[in-house]
Design a protein around this motif. Structure first.
Motif, PDB file in Angstrom:
ATOM      1  N   ASN A 178       0.815  -1.210   0.000  1.00 23.14           N
ATOM      2  CA  ASN A 178       0.000   0.000   0.000  1.00 23.14           C
ATOM      3  C   ASN A 178       0.852   1.265   0.000  1.00 23.14           C
ATOM      4  N   THR A 179       1.970   1.230   0.742  1.00 19.45           N
ATOM      5  CA  THR A 179       2.864   2.386   0.743  1.00 19.45           C
ATOM      6  C   THR A 179       3.476   2.588  -0.631  1.00 19.45           C
ATOM      7  N   TYR A 180       3.909   1.485  -1.260  1.00 14.15           N
ATOM      8  CA  TYR A 180       4.474   1.609  -2.606  1.00 14.15           C
ATOM      9  C   TYR A 180       3.450   2.173  -3.578  1.00 14.15           C
ATOM     10  N   ALA A 181       2.206   1.678  -3.510  1.00 14.14           N
ATOM     11  CA  ALA A 181       1.166   2.123  -4.438  1.00 14.14           C
ATOM     12  C   ALA A 181       0.895   3.617  -4.304  1.00 14.14           C
ATOM     13  N   LYS A 182       1.044   4.144  -3.092  1.00 15.41           N
ATOM     14  CA  LYS A 182       0.798   5.569  -2.868  1.00 15.41           C
ATOM     15  C   LYS A 182       1.983   6.430  -3.289  1.00 15.41           C
ATOM     16  N   GLU A 183       3.198   5.936  -3.011  1.00 13.47           N
ATOM     17  CA  GLU A 183       4.382   6.760  -3.242  1.00 13.47           C
ATOM     18  C   GLU A 183       4.984   6.582  -4.629  1.00 13.47           C
ATOM     19  N   ARG A 184       4.950   5.357  -5.153  1.00 13.77           N
ATOM     20  CA  ARG A 184       5.570   5.051  -6.451  1.00 13.77           C
ATOM     21  C   ARG A 184       6.983   5.613  -6.532  1.00 13.77           C
ATOM     22  N   SER A 185       7.745   5.472  -5.461  1.00 17.05           N
ATOM     23  CA  SER A 185       9.043   6.131  -5.383  1.00 17.05           C
ATOM     24  C   SER A 185      10.142   5.383  -6.119  1.00 17.05           C
TER      25      SER A 185
END
Length: 279
Positions: free
Chosen positions: A260-267
């Motif tokens: 979920n963090t990756y999906a939000k940040e796409r960093s």
């Protein structure tokens, strides 16, 4: 952010080079200040202006310098410093390609390291070509590919193949379509012999390389979708995870982020450094 990615034009080059890529952050452009590079089994020759600084950080190890540099295959995620404007041209080699290109003075493949390099040390009769190539890359990706093909060809013609590089190339072609345990029988060699050759050429185990390929494919899949569109159970099934918790643990271990963090940040910079579809 300006970027493009193209395959080489010459078949002789594509045997060793997967793609050429270009990225530039111009003054005044916003973007991730500290994007990340996911694990990658390939080596990249990164061409940069001689006085342009670079900085990579990985698990409290810092690699920094100026100008062009080798980004070698890496098992861990690198954090980049993209606070200032920058420009790079990249040459992404196939996994294990450097073995055949340095066979006469071969040492075990280098992993998780960035080292400075000059074009003249890689390509004979070439010096101070970075500025010319960067100017060309801003105008014409096709002409840049033609120029890079021409610069690389004399070096790549000196390549040397042996039984280790041949079996490794065949294994890489099959690695994403079958289990590691089935590769030995398919290639008519013992699993132990295959693993030894693969490690000798790439510095990686078959499982490590397969895992990195799967991670890259999954991140590219996620990158193309909005966070609200992602069904993590479906993603786990699609990419061969036993269940959603297994997927969560895998992402946390590999890139330090929950799904979920990756999906939000796409960093993760999967859209650069050789990680997008060819245009």
């Amino acid at each position: 952010m300006i970027n493009w990615l193209h395959a080489p034009l010459s078949p002789e080059i594509t045997r060793y080079v997967e793609c050429y890529w270009f990225i530039e952050k111009q003054p005044g452009v916003e973007g991730h200040a500290f994007p990340k590079l996911n694990p990658d089994p390939s080596a990249h020759l990164v061409l940069s202006p001689p006085t342009q600084r670079y900085r990579y950080e990985m698990e409290q190890r810092v690699f920094e310098g100026e100008g062009s540099h080798w980004l070698f295959p890496h098992l861990h995620t690198f954090e980049l410093d993209h606070r200032d404007p920058f420009v790079h041209i990249g040459i992404k080699f196939h996994a294990g390609a450097l073995y055949s290109l340095t066979l006469l003075e071969y040492v075990h493949p280098t992993l998780d390291v960035i080292t400075p390099v000059t074009l003249s040390s890689v390509m004979e009769h070439v010096s101070d070509a970075e500025d010319m190539l960067i100017t060309l890359a801003r105008k014409s990706p096709t002409q840049t590919c033609e120029q890079l093909d021409a610069l690389l060809l004399p070096w790549l013609k000196k390549s040397r193949e042996d039984q280790h590089s041949e079996v490794t190339r065949k294994a890489l072609q099959l690695l994403d379509t079958m289990s590691v345990s089935a590769l030995g029988d398919t290639l008519y060699c013992s699993q132990r012999t295959l693993e030894r050759s693969f490690s000798r050429v790439t510095g990686l185990t078959l499982k490590q390389c397969q895992s990195m390929n799967k991670l890259e494919a999954m991140l590219a899949y996620l990158y193309q979708r909005e966070a609200t569109e992602i069904d993590w159970s479906d993603v786990a099934l699609k990419f061969g995870f036993s269940d959603q918790p297994h997927l969560i643990r895998h992402l946390k271990k590999q890139i330090g982020l929950t799904p979920n963090t990756y999906a939000k940040e796409r960093s993760l910079t999967i859209d650069v450094y050789g990680g997008v579809k060819y245009s």
